[in-house]
Design an enzyme around this catalytic site. Structure first.
Site, PDB file in Angstrom:
ATOM      1  N   ARG A  75     -42.554   8.336  -8.315  1.00 59.53           N
ATOM      2  CA  ARG A  75     -41.524   7.650  -9.102  1.00 59.53           C
ATOM      3  C   ARG A  75     -40.427   7.120  -8.184  1.00 59.53           C
ATOM      4  O   ARG A  75     -39.982   5.988  -8.319  1.00 59.53           O
ATOM      5  CB  ARG A  75     -40.950   8.606 -10.145  1.00 59.53           C
ATOM      6  N   HIS A  80     -37.447   2.905  -5.452  1.00 61.55           N
ATOM      7  CA  HIS A  80     -36.644   2.605  -4.265  1.00 61.55           C
ATOM      8  C   HIS A  80     -37.387   1.870  -3.155  1.00 61.55           C
ATOM      9  O   HIS A  80     -36.752   1.271  -2.294  1.00 61.55           O
ATOM     10  CB  HIS A  80     -36.051   3.898  -3.702  1.00 61.55           C
TER      11      HIS A  80
END
Length: 117
Positions: A75, A80
């Site tokens: 995730r 990111h």
């Protein structure tokens, strides 16, 4: 708004089932070619990872054979480091790890329901 662990488990189950449906009959090559399916699976992996992060470690410890940390870490990579996503890693998560995670989440949900009728 605070959510109960049961709801996060339900999210994990819902999205893991979706990943299984979307990945059914695919191989890596077809996964890479089908942008719509790839994006849908990516979104579900994101939801699964976030839901895992919200579960207490004591609950996750009941299913030690599942790589919960990997789901949460994926995730973080999706959010990111989206610019460097490797389709092979996403496919491996969808085709190998999600079925194990789904089974564990179902067992945890069943256990939770049995303990809180």
């Amino acid at each position: 708004m605070s959510r109960d662990s049961h709801l996060f488990l339900a999210d994990i189950i819902e999205h893991a089932e979706r990943v299984e449906r979307l990945a059914c009959g695919l191989d890596l090559e077809r996964f890479e070619e089908d942008e719509t399916v790839r994006q849908a699976i990516l979104f579900s992996l994101l939801i699964i990872g976030e839901a895992v992060k919200q579960l207490p470690q004591s609950l996750l410890d009941r299913e030690p054979t599942v790589n919960w940390r990997g789901a949460a870490g994926l995730r973080d990579i999706i959010v990111h480091q989206y610019f460097g996503l490797d389709p092979e890693i996403l496919w491996d998560a969808a085709s190998v790890h999600i079925p194990r995670l789904l089974g564990a989440a179902r067992r945890l949900q069943h256990e939770s329901e049995s303990n809180n009728p």
